[in-house]
Design an enzyme around this catalytic site. Structure first.
Site, PDB file in Angstrom:
ATOM      1  CB  CYS A 180      41.731 -62.931   2.671  1.00  0.00           C
ATOM      2  SG  CYS A 180      41.237 -61.648   1.536  1.00  0.00           S
ATOM      3  NE  ARG A 182      38.448 -67.218   4.989  1.00  0.00           N
ATOM      4  CZ  ARG A 182      37.174 -67.028   5.002  1.00  0.00           C
ATOM      5  NH1 ARG A 182      36.229 -68.143   5.267  1.00  0.00           N
ATOM      6  NH2 ARG A 182      36.564 -66.022   5.203  1.00  0.00           N
ATOM      7  CD1 TRP A 237      40.063 -64.543  -4.986  1.00  0.00           C
ATOM      8  CD2 TRP A 237      38.419 -63.176  -4.422  1.00  0.00           C
ATOM      9  NE1 TRP A 237      39.189 -64.605  -6.001  1.00  0.00           N
ATOM     10  CE2 TRP A 237      38.214 -63.757  -5.651  1.00  0.00           C
ATOM     11  CE3 TRP A 237      37.654 -62.502  -3.921  1.00  0.00           C
ATOM     12  CZ2 TRP A 237      37.159 -63.388  -6.450  1.00  0.00           C
ATOM     13  CZ3 TRP A 237      36.598 -61.900  -4.553  1.00  0.00           C
ATOM     14  CH2 TRP A 237      36.245 -62.621  -5.905  1.00  0.00           C
ATOM     15  CG  ASN A 297      38.252 -61.738   4.962  1.00  0.00           C
ATOM     16  OD1 ASN A 297      38.087 -61.606   3.842  1.00  0.00           O
ATOM     17  ND2 ASN A 297      37.331 -62.892   5.560  1.00  0.00           N
ATOM     18  N   GLY A 298      38.073 -58.546   4.184  1.00  0.00           N
ATOM     19  CA  GLY A 298      36.894 -57.682   3.999  1.00  0.00           C
ATOM     20  C   GLY A 298      37.091 -56.584   3.238  1.00  0.00           C
ATOM     21  CD  GLU A 305      24.724 -75.740  -9.246  1.00  0.00           C
ATOM     22  OE1 GLU A 305      24.385 -74.600  -8.956  1.00  0.00           O
ATOM     23  OE2 GLU A 305      25.849 -76.242  -8.504  1.00  0.00           O
ATOM     24  CE  LYS A 343      28.994 -76.923  -8.552  1.00  0.00           C
ATOM     25  NZ  LYS A 343      28.551 -75.860  -8.205  1.00  0.00           N
ATOM     26  CD  GLU A 365      31.238 -72.942  -9.623  1.00  0.00           C
ATOM     27  OE1 GLU A 365      31.693 -72.154  -9.141  1.00  0.00           O
ATOM     28  OE2 GLU A 365      30.348 -73.538  -9.266  1.00  0.00           O
ATOM     29  CG  HIS A 425      10.035 -67.671 -26.378  1.00  0.00           C
ATOM     30  ND1 HIS A 425       8.859 -67.381 -27.242  1.00  0.00           N
ATOM     31  CD2 HIS A 425       9.441 -68.833 -25.641  1.00  0.00           C
ATOM     32  CE1 HIS A 425       7.809 -68.133 -26.814  1.00  0.00           C
ATOM     33  NE2 HIS A 425       8.144 -69.121 -25.874  1.00  0.00           N
ATOM     34  CE  LYS A 460      32.854 -74.073  -0.352  1.00  0.00           C
ATOM     35  NZ  LYS A 460      31.923 -74.686  -1.576  1.00  0.00           N
TER      36      LYS A 460
HETATM   37  C1  AGP Z   1      29.125 -72.539  -6.532  1.00  0.00           C
HETATM   38  O1  AGP Z   1      29.779 -73.487  -7.008  1.00  0.00           O
HETATM   39  C2  AGP Z   1      29.622 -71.061  -6.419  1.00  0.00           C
HETATM   40  N1  AGP Z   1      31.173 -71.303  -5.772  1.00  0.00           N
HETATM   41  C3  AGP Z   1      29.104 -70.384  -5.766  1.00  0.00           C
HETATM   42  O2  AGP Z   1      28.040 -69.825  -6.756  1.00  0.00           O
HETATM   43  C4  AGP Z   1      28.333 -70.173  -4.470  1.00  0.00           C
HETATM   44  O3  AGP Z   1      27.250 -71.179  -4.322  1.00  0.00           O
HETATM   45  C5  AGP Z   1      27.936 -68.809  -3.899  1.00  0.00           C
HETATM   46  O4  AGP Z   1      28.938 -67.809  -3.832  1.00  0.00           O
HETATM   47  C6  AGP Z   1      27.058 -68.769  -2.634  1.00  0.00           C
HETATM   48  O5  AGP Z   1      27.987 -69.153  -1.694  1.00  0.00           O
HETATM   49  P1  AGP Z   1      27.253 -69.615  -0.267  1.00  0.00           P
HETATM   50  O6  AGP Z   1      26.237 -70.598  -0.338  1.00  0.00           O
HETATM   51  O7  AGP Z   1      28.571 -69.953   0.803  1.00  0.00           O
HETATM   52  O8  AGP Z   1      26.552 -68.382   0.359  1.00  0.00           O
END
Ligand code: AGP
Length: 609
Positions: A2, A27, A75, A101-102, A482, A486, A489, A505, A604
């Protein structure tokens, strides 16, 4: 996960707090709220949904002239994203409010004790319990500071928290444990926030709070105390040099697109001072004096994990160091025996990811030397690792990580070269890689517009698919993972990254005319092997898009399209393929009208488990 902000100063606090929350929205953004003291009374205004809804609510209210306040953008971790669960949360007697936050892990047992003492609750959150825990401590403590400290000592888990009370209407208290919290020191005004952009237009002087520290800010002062015994602590300010523009969109439609196009600069900045393109040498100051690791363990989450997996074979091939990449949330729950001389690389853009942080602490408990590879100065992982190497990619605001991965790959490649000093044949390989690396930023700058145009065409064609594969071998396998991440997400289409050699397989059963496969086919030693995998896919009438390099005319397979990229040497092809994958997912999300910078369900920085 958050965003929190507190302000004490000479300006109307509410609009300034809301402005700061906008810069913290990345965040978390499922609900928000502000708290201020008006005529001796605590006022709390909250709204479910995006921050705009809070602004609309505030616009309908009597303007507040309060010059002290706290705010929060959420969040959800405990309790659905509703107004009742939104922060700030007041104690049941209304004599204080907090934003948090946490995760307060022992909140349920504390909640039961507090209910027995007559405290009431109106939300499902752990935060409201913390507010009442502080209020309970106020009944016996000599000061608000003492009550705040005593309550936090009882709380287990992670927090960055800010508190406001009518008892001290021009004071904000704040503290942190495992979640980021930074003071902004201004002229006649002071700030506390989860991240620097929240107050950067007002001050560049910051103080990074450490775990176990409490801050007390007023319009004209700031103090830091030890949580343990409330002893005053000496802290220095740091001047932030990057500007607000760097944290804004800079004319691009989305932060993500801006950050994809910033990759050439990020790679350059990451190399500066580390790669010597005249004498063909690499020198990473942060590694100076460190023995070459006997073994490397690269630990991260998400995209950062993919960067670590990509580097694994480089560290082995170039530096002769056995290396293994691990997912942090898996590593932390296995009792992994670390070998003598093993070094743990902790990779994290935000430097705040809970699982990655936990893995760092476990590695340190096991006596391993730890190196953090982070993008955020002052982040928790950056400060707790034995050594930290910053990727210097600049602020990455979009939830989807793009330029940070390119910078992580650059750092990891340079580390492999740094540690390859006594490997042979070194000189020639080092020269070829550095010569190629020097050209990557310009090559990337040249091709990004064409990549975006091709990605946009492909996205329009495939955005309605129910699913798709991303396939690769060797160093292209992490890129395939990756590319799939992408697409998932950003466009919410199911996509799977797979080792191309594994298709036969089982997964090949999924292939049919509306199930495309994007295949990474660089001009490397695995080209022919991967090409034969494509034959198997084509034989089952699966559409194929092969990302390949100019050195080859394309796999020449019926039904297989070629997405031609410039040729680069060896592992450097990855720096040209990665943006192609990023742009495809960006264009697919834009085509489908998704929220590119703030995809649903994501945040994020994942600072909870
Ligand atoms: C990446 O596009 C994602 N948002 C997510 O997988 C991110 O890479 C992951 O949460 C790790 O974050 P960090 O690199 O800040 O530790």
């Amino acid at each position: 996960m958050c965003g929190i902000i507190g302000y004490c100063g000479h300006r109307p606090a509410v609009p300034l707090i809301v402005e700061g929350l906008h810069r913290l929205e990345y965040r978390g953004y499922d609900s928000s709220g502000v708290c201020f003291v008006q005529n001796g009374e605590l006022k709390v205004v909250r709204a479910e949904g995006k921050l705009k809804l809070l602004e609309d609510k505030l616009a309908r209210m009597e303007v507040s002239l309060a010059t002290t306040g706290i705010g929060h953008t959420r969040w959800a971790t405990h309790g659905a994203p509703t107004e009742d669960n939104a922060h700030p949360h007041r104690s049941s007697e209304g004599d204080l409010a907090i934003v948090h936050n946490g995760i307060f892990e022992n909140y349920l047992e504390c909640k039961r004790d507090l209910q027995d003492k007559g405290f009431s609750f109106s939300s499902q959150t752990d935060t409201e319990v913390l507010a009442n825990l502080i209020a309970d401590e106020c009944r016996s403590a000599a000061s608000l500071l003492e009550a705040f400290a005593n309550a936090l000592k009882k709380a287990r888990g992670s927090y960055s928290v800010a508190m406001l009370s009518p008892r001290e209407p021009n004071v904000v208290y704040a503290a942190r444990h495992s979640c980021p919290l930074i003071l902004g020191v201004g002229a006649g005004e002071n700030f506390v926030a989860s991240d620097i952009p929240a107050f950067l237009p007002y001050t560049r002087e910051v103080v990074f709070l450490e775990d176990g520290e409490i801050a007390r800010i007023t319009p004209t002062s700031w103090e830091v105390f030890s949580l343990l015994d409330r002893a005053p602590l000496e802290k220095k300010t740091t001047r932030i040099e990057w500007d607000m523009q760097a944290a804004q969109k800079g004319g691009y439609k989305h932060f993500m697109l801006k950050e994809i196009f910033e990759q050439p600069q990020s790679i350059s900045d990451c190399m500066s001072g580390r790669a010597d393109f005249v004498n063909f040498s690499v020198n990473i100051a942060e590694l100076e004096g460190m023995e070459k690791p006997a073994r490397l363990r690269l630990i991260a989450c998400g995209t950062s994990y993919h960067a670590g997996l990509w580097a694994q074979s480089l560290l082995e091939g170039l530096a002769g160091i056995p290396a293994v990449a691990e997912i942090a949330s898996e590593f932390r729950y296995r009792n992994v025996p670390l070998e003598p001389g093993e070094v743990v690389l902790i990779i994290s853009q935000s430097g705040e990811t809970a699982d990655t942080m936990a893995a760092l602490r476990i590695a340190k408990e096991k006596g391993a030397k730890t190196i953090g590879i982070c993008n955020v100065v002052g982040s928790s992982i950056a400060r707790e690792a034995d050594t930290v190497i910053f990727t210097q990619a600049g602020p990455e605001i979009s939830v989807a990580s793009t330029k940070a991965m390119a910078a992580q790959m650059t750092v990891l490649l340079l580390m492999a070269l740094h540690w390859s000093k006594d490997e042979h044949p070194r000189r020639e390989e080092l020269r070829r890689i550095l010569t190629g690396l020097a050209d990557i930023p310009a090559a990337l700058r040249d091709i990004l517009p064409a990549l975006q145009s091709e990605a946009s065409k492909l996205a329009a064609r495939f955005a309605s698919c129910r699913g798709m594969f991303f396939l690769g071998r060797g160093q292209s396998y992490p890129l395939a993972l990756e590319g799939a991440l992408k697409v998932k997400e950003l466009s919410y289409i199911h996509a799977e990254g797979y080792a191309a050699g594994e298709m036969k397989h089982g997964p090949i059963a999924l292939i049919e005319p509306d199930f495309p496969s994007f295949v990474l086919l660089p001009n490397d030693g695995l080209y022919d092997k991967t090409r034969s995998n494509l034959e198997e896919v084509a034989a089952r009438k699966g559409p194929i898009v092969a990302l390949t390099c100019a050195g080859k005319s394309g796999p020449d397979i019926k039904g297989c399209e070629t997405w031609l990229l410039p040729e680069a040497y060896g592992p450097l092809n990855s720096f040209l393929m990665l943006p192609a994958l990023q742009l495809f997912s960006y264009e697919a999300a834009a085509f489908l009208g998704k929220d590119v910078d703030q995809p649903r369900n994501l945040a994020k920085s994942v600072t909870v488990e």
